[in-house]
Design a protein around this motif. Sequence first.
Motif, mmCIF file in Angstrom:
data_model
loop_
_atom_site.group_PDB
_atom_site.id
_atom_site.type_symbol
_atom_site.label_atom_id
_atom_site.label_comp_id
_atom_site.label_asym_id
_atom_site.label_seq_id
_atom_site.Cartn_x
_atom_site.Cartn_y
_atom_site.Cartn_z
ATOM 1 N N SER A 134 -43.305 18.620 -5.445
ATOM 2 C CA SER A 134 -43.875 17.877 -4.322
ATOM 3 C C SER A 134 -42.801 17.113 -3.551
ATOM 4 C CB SER A 134 -44.959 16.909 -4.809
ATOM 5 O OG SER A 134 -44.408 15.854 -5.581
ATOM 6 N N VAL A 135 -41.672 16.840 -4.195
ATOM 7 C CA VAL A 135 -40.568 16.177 -3.493
ATOM 8 C C VAL A 135 -40.095 17.045 -2.332
ATOM 9 C CG1 VAL A 135 -38.183 15.356 -3.700
ATOM 10 C CG2 VAL A 135 -39.832 14.892 -5.535
ATOM 11 N N LEU A 136 -39.951 18.347 -2.575
ATOM 12 C CA LEU A 136 -39.470 19.257 -1.536
ATOM 13 C C LEU A 136 -40.547 19.539 -0.503
ATOM 14 C CD1 LEU A 136 -37.317 19.649 -3.828
ATOM 15 C CD2 LEU A 136 -37.068 21.977 -2.980
ATOM 16 N N THR A 137 -41.790 19.756 -0.945
ATOM 17 C CA THR A 137 -42.853 20.044 0.025
ATOM 18 C C THR A 137 -43.139 18.823 0.902
ATOM 19 O OG1 THR A 137 -44.580 19.505 -1.612
ATOM 20 C CG2 THR A 137 -43.897 21.805 -1.438
ATOM 21 N N MET A 138 -43.057 17.620 0.311
ATOM 22 C CA MET A 138 -43.234 16.402 1.096
ATOM 23 C C MET A 138 -42.108 16.257 2.117
ATOM 24 S SD MET A 138 -43.334 12.419 -0.177
ATOM 25 C CE MET A 138 -41.648 12.520 -0.820
#
Length: 432
Positions: A370-374
């Motif tokens: 989720s760090v990258l998708t966020m």
Amino acid sequence: MLRSGLRSVRGAFAVDRRVFALAFARLADGIGNSFLIIVIPPYVASSVVGGPTFGLTEAMIIGVILSLYGLLNSLFQPFTGRLSDSRGARKRFILVGLAGLATTNFLYLFAGSYLSLVVLRALQGVSIAFIVPTSVALVNELATAGDRGGNMGVYNTFRLVGFGAGPVAAGAVVAGGPYALSVGDSAVTISGFEATFLIATVTALISLAMVATLITDPSDIERRAGGAPSLSLGDPRGQNVLNPVITLGLATLFMMIGISIFATLQNTVNARLDQASTWFGLQFSAFVIAQIVLQTPIGRASDRFGRRPFILAGMIVLVPTTLVQGFVGTSLAMFVARIGQGVAGAMVFAPALALAGDLAPEGESGTTLSVLTMAFGFGIAIGPLISGFLVGIDFAVPFVFAAGLAAIGAVLVATQVDETLDREGAPTAAAE
């Protein structure tokens, strides 16, 4: 028949059939959801929508409606990703998100006020936040270290096809309205706007049905649930300053800022290059075209040759391809520069997701990825704001600024990210 087709495609690309089913589902809901990017501005400006404006201009209301979706989507992703880890559920979260998306798409048919559009678009942002990190986490858990890049590439390719095709189709649907539909002995006439909302609803329901029937969670996901997933800012191994996943998130953020600064400059670019709007459309879509063509082969290549070389090369290539856009003098040169940005983006995104997936602790893929998708979502939202502010200084300034961010991202990747695969494609100590 669909299952047989998915097995055949799986054989051709060597990815899990559930990844293909999920990719097809995201293609379908991507088409419907991206419809609204094109439809909402003219719909807000139409005579159908009215009510209190709360002191805002029509243009400002459109901006709020469009940006609120991306902002809430990005803000909620770490929470939904972490919650799906602790509950040991991916499929249920995706279904909740798709159900929310289908419902809100349908409710647009009854939205006649500015406030109702703001609320519906906000709810859609939250719905997508249930889908994105859990989908990527599921892809990660269905893959292995030896095919994770290829799986991520296939998933992203189909998602981008849906995102790219939707706006083109939406424009044609709106322009072709109104439509006369026969329902038994009665005839119903619907506007082009209503047709797009119905199509978006149907595509979301198709995605919902595909996920419900073709997707299963990994068999051991419930066993791994119940913890308290977290992600530290510093490198948990103590070898670097930053956590490599945080570093990849920053690189993704900087990359997407550089890509999306172009979005708000249509009038300025067209006047500067003395070109028609068709050229701008081609230039804008060049990034997506390059991504669609290259995501899967680069993802698969990263399984064989390693993740870090592609990510680093992509961030380096991003610097000149972004910078040159502030100085080119022809439409063709701008198109080539945007293609170059797309190549750079393809080299970064799928390998970065794969590398973060390699590093994700067991049962914490949602929290980690989720760090990258966020970061991806925030970059898309922040880029246009930055360009709108900086272009007032000089046309080249937004591109110089974004190129500088890309250079910082390249330095961060070079110094803070280690390779997770050895030359035989097996996990290195960094991934263990």
